[in-house]
Design an enzyme around this catalytic site. Structure first.
Site, PDB file in Angstrom:
ATOM      1  N   GLY A  57       0.815  -1.322  -0.044  1.00 42.14           N
ATOM      2  CA  GLY A  57      -0.032   0.043   0.107  1.00 42.14           C
ATOM      3  C   GLY A  57       0.936   1.193  -0.087  1.00 42.14           C
ATOM      4  O   GLY A  57       2.030   1.022   0.295  1.00 42.14           O
ATOM      5  N   HIS A 179       7.444  -7.608  -3.924  1.00 44.70           N
ATOM      6  CA  HIS A 179       6.248  -7.995  -4.336  1.00 44.70           C
ATOM      7  C   HIS A 179       6.365  -9.293  -5.125  1.00 44.70           C
ATOM      8  O   HIS A 179       6.290  -9.344  -6.159  1.00 44.70           O
ATOM      9  CB  HIS A 179       5.503  -6.892  -5.300  1.00 44.70           C
ATOM     10  CG  HIS A 179       5.163  -5.693  -4.765  1.00 44.70           C
ATOM     11  ND1 HIS A 179       3.951  -5.455  -3.948  1.00 44.70           N
ATOM     12  CD2 HIS A 179       5.716  -4.665  -4.371  1.00 44.70           C
ATOM     13  CE1 HIS A 179       3.603  -4.457  -3.407  1.00 44.70           C
ATOM     14  NE2 HIS A 179       5.004  -3.841  -3.468  1.00 44.70           N
ATOM     15  N   GLU A 181       3.990 -10.987  -6.209  1.00 43.52           N
ATOM     16  CA  GLU A 181       2.674 -11.446  -6.933  1.00 43.52           C
ATOM     17  C   GLU A 181       2.954 -10.717  -8.370  1.00 43.52           C
ATOM     18  O   GLU A 181       2.111 -11.195  -9.268  1.00 43.52           O
ATOM     19  CB  GLU A 181       1.415 -10.694  -6.418  1.00 43.52           C
ATOM     20  CG  GLU A 181       1.494  -9.310  -6.443  1.00 43.52           C
ATOM     21  CD  GLU A 181       2.012  -8.770  -4.899  1.00 43.52           C
ATOM     22  OE1 GLU A 181       2.638  -9.694  -4.138  1.00 43.52           O
ATOM     23  OE2 GLU A 181       1.918  -7.717  -4.580  1.00 43.52           O
ATOM     24  N   GLY A 233     -25.398 -12.020 -25.160  1.00 42.63           N
ATOM     25  CA  GLY A 233     -24.321 -12.856 -26.063  1.00 42.63           C
ATOM     26  C   GLY A 233     -22.911 -12.633 -25.583  1.00 42.63           C
ATOM     27  O   GLY A 233     -22.151 -13.274 -26.267  1.00 42.63           O
ATOM     28  N   ASP A 236     -20.112 -13.217 -20.056  1.00 42.94           N
ATOM     29  CA  ASP A 236     -20.482 -13.184 -18.675  1.00 42.94           C
ATOM     30  C   ASP A 236     -21.924 -13.486 -18.474  1.00 42.94           C
ATOM     31  O   ASP A 236     -22.331 -14.345 -17.742  1.00 42.94           O
ATOM     32  CB  ASP A 236     -20.134 -12.131 -17.681  1.00 42.94           C
ATOM     33  CG  ASP A 236     -18.617 -11.520 -18.256  1.00 42.94           C
ATOM     34  OD1 ASP A 236     -17.925 -12.430 -18.280  1.00 42.94           O
ATOM     35  OD2 ASP A 236     -18.392 -10.234 -17.982  1.00 42.94           O
ATOM     36  N   LYS A 378     -12.348 -12.978 -14.615  1.00 38.68           N
ATOM     37  CA  LYS A 378     -12.791 -13.183 -16.121  1.00 38.68           C
ATOM     38  C   LYS A 378     -12.359 -14.442 -16.590  1.00 38.68           C
ATOM     39  O   LYS A 378     -13.077 -15.321 -16.972  1.00 38.68           O
ATOM     40  CB  LYS A 378     -12.382 -12.321 -17.054  1.00 38.68           C
ATOM     41  CG  LYS A 378     -12.808 -12.335 -18.283  1.00 38.68           C
ATOM     42  CD  LYS A 378     -14.000 -11.354 -18.480  1.00 38.68           C
ATOM     43  CE  LYS A 378     -14.459 -11.273 -19.868  1.00 38.68           C
ATOM     44  NZ  LYS A 378     -15.889 -10.642 -20.087  1.00 38.68           N
TER      45      LYS A 378
END
Ligand code: XMP
Length: 522
Positions: A57, A179, A181, A233, A236, A378
């Site tokens: 942060g 970091h 990640e 369409g 999701d 996603k």
């Protein structure tokens, strides 16, 4: 709440907190991100995490009202991993010391070397055969830890971060300054893997398990009530509809609003797939005249977007009411839409474009929401779609905006322009598919420009529209770069469009990145 083993990520406002969640989901670990100011002792007790991660942060532990974790994070007996600010805050809370700058800030690439001691958190990390045992990491810190808390030991150091990797093995507290990640810490994923293994996660978050859970939850939520779902369409809403249909069958009715601004053959594809293949009750609301009529003479992009958004809601509401007695509205909301981001600057951000959504509809119609994808990213939605048997060609489709071709036709829209655009777009996509490039591209389309130019074809003069090809790479649509097609590809595509699409005599390629451009032209 999910029945799976849970990991809690306390967000202290890092730009890359979502990447921590991605790395964990890849390890089949269920995790949720919650902002530090929403996580108190009661929340922690209710959430009952099996492990906790403190994100990085922008704050400093010295600042007034510096973000802090609740005290019980350290006393509930679960492993904790602190990253960057998360490390500093851990040391600060547990009796270590953090210092300001003094030339020890580090931004970017750094190399960590091991100390004499070792620990399973570093299993598979330091490869003594290469780089003399050094390992590349990504740093981004101003403050640094100058004294570790009692019980902690040092396992890795870098020139400006003597406490790059630390752990209190007895309490299972781990704290790193870099970091793990991000992509630029090549072995970062391994660190997360070791952490969750030490914390006892069994990797029970799989799409097969999720599908069964989600179906049970939808049945419990909905009972025997009717549900309506707006099908666009897109991936999701399609995955949400198939999942809900599997759970409650014909209690679900889908409404597909066809605004006449779709791509070539799109309405037929969606209707055939859902009505004929999946046998779902589906209302095909053909409202092209309504939308195109309302857009006549409109050239301002925001007026276009707002007109389409308003009509969309009216039409959806009309058809949904006709279903009679629906109590729920299904939406394909994803996890990134749900995560409440930590804002340190405060204040609303500037609206670049009014996005098309059906916000406000549930209250207006007295409907409750069913959002079975709220926990997914996603790519997890795509994996679930595959699990549910949706064809790959459908799941891998490029995103398509709610306002459709209206925002790819800058200026005033006419049926003639839409028809030209549809045909040019189909040729471009066909070219991309034929050259095997479709899956390397985030989104590709044609924009029809509001300008006619002079050309010469077959010894005759032409005076037709110019169009722009747009193709970008991106990971989330927030930033994007243009796709580096070869000159041969561009030349061949331009020739095909001009030969095959009457009404276009000039083709350009848009090489603007985002920012400063946006992906769509309006
Ligand atoms: P921009 O043009 O803002 O687009 O760079 C970023 C991504 O969002 C899509 N987009 C939309 N999607 N409703 C949507 O569902 C909208 O109103 C809308 N406007 C843009 C765009 O296609 C790209 O993927």
């Amino acid at each position: 709440m999910t029945q799976h083993q849970r990991l809690l990520i306390i967000d202290f406002g890092s730009q890359v907190t979502q990447l921590i969640a991605r790395r964990l989901r890849e390890l089949n670990v269920y995790c949720e991100i919650h902002p530090f100011n929403r996580v108190d002792d009661a929340f922690l007790a209710a959430f009952a995490p099996k492990a906790i991660i403190f994100s990085g942060g922008p704050a400093s532990v010295f600042a007034d009202g510096a973000p802090m974790p609740p005290a019980s994070a350290f006393t509930m007996g679960v492993p904790v991993l602190g990253i960057c600010y998360g490390q500093q805050v851990m040391m600060h809370c547990l009796g270590g010391r953090v210092e300001r700058g003094h030339g020890t800030a580090e931004f970017g690439r750094a190399f960590v070397t091991p100390t004499q001691q070792t620990h399973p958190i570093l299993s598979g990390w330091f490869d003594t055969d290469t780089l003399h045992g050094r390992e590349q990491v990504w740093m981004s810190h101003g403050d640094h830890v100058s004294e570790i808390a009692p019980g902690f030991q040092v396992y890795g150091t870098s020139p400006n971060a003597p406490f790059a990797i630390t752990a209190d093995p007895a309490r299972h507290f781990y704290a790193v300054q870099f970091h793990p990640e991000v992509h630029h810490t090549p072995k970062g994923a391994k660190l997360y893997e070791n952490f969750v293994r030490l914390a006892g996660f069994t990797g029970d978050w799989t799409m097969g398990a999720y599908r069964q859970d989600a179906i049970a939850r939808i049945r419990a939520q909905v009972g025997d009530a009717k549900v309506i779902c707006g099908l666009s369409g897109g991936v999701d809403s399609s995955v949400a509809a198939v999942l809900i249909h599997e759970a409650i069958g014909d209690q679900l009715t889908c409404v597909f609003v066809d605004h006449g601004l779709l791509r070539l053959g799109e309405a037929e594809q969606v209707v055939t797939m859902f009505r004929d293949h999946y046998n779902m009750p589906l209302i095909h609301a053909d409202e092209a005249d309504l939308f195109i009529g309302a857009l006549e003479g409109v050239s301002d992009p925001e007026v276009k977007r707002k007109t389409i958004g308003r009509l969309f809601i009216d039409v959806f509401q009309k058809h949904a009411t006709a279903v009679g007695g629906a109590k729920f509205l299904a939406q394909g909301t994803l996890y990134p839409d749900v995560i409440e981001s930590v804002s340190f600057s405060g204040g609303p951000s500037v609206t670049i474009k009014s996005h098309h959504n059906v916000g406000g509809l549930p209250e207006k119609m007295g409907l409750k929401l069913v959002e079975p994808l709220r926990e997914l990213f996603k790519d997890e939605v795509r994996a679930l779609g595959r699990e549910l048997g949706l064809p790959d060609s459908f799941i891998g489709r490029h995103p398509f905006p709610g306002p459709g071709l209206a925002i790819r036709c800058p200026g005033e829209i006419t049926r003639e322009k839409l028809e030209i655009l549809r045909r040019a777009d189909a040729v471009f996509i066909d070219q991309i598919r034929k050259h095997g490039l479709y899956d390397d591209i985030w989104q590709a389309f044609v924009a029809l420009l509001p300008v006619k130019t002079v050309g010469v074809m077959g010894d005759g003069r032409t005076y037709d529209y110019a169009c722009a090809l747009r193709a970008v790479t991106s990971v989330d649509g927030m930033t994007a770069d243009y796709y580096p097609f070869t000159h041969e590809f561009l030349g061949e595509t331009a020739t095909r469009i001009i030969n095959e699409v009457q009404g276009i005599n000039r083709v350009t390629y848009d090489i603007t990145s985002k920012p400063p451009g946006t992906i769509e032209w309006e």
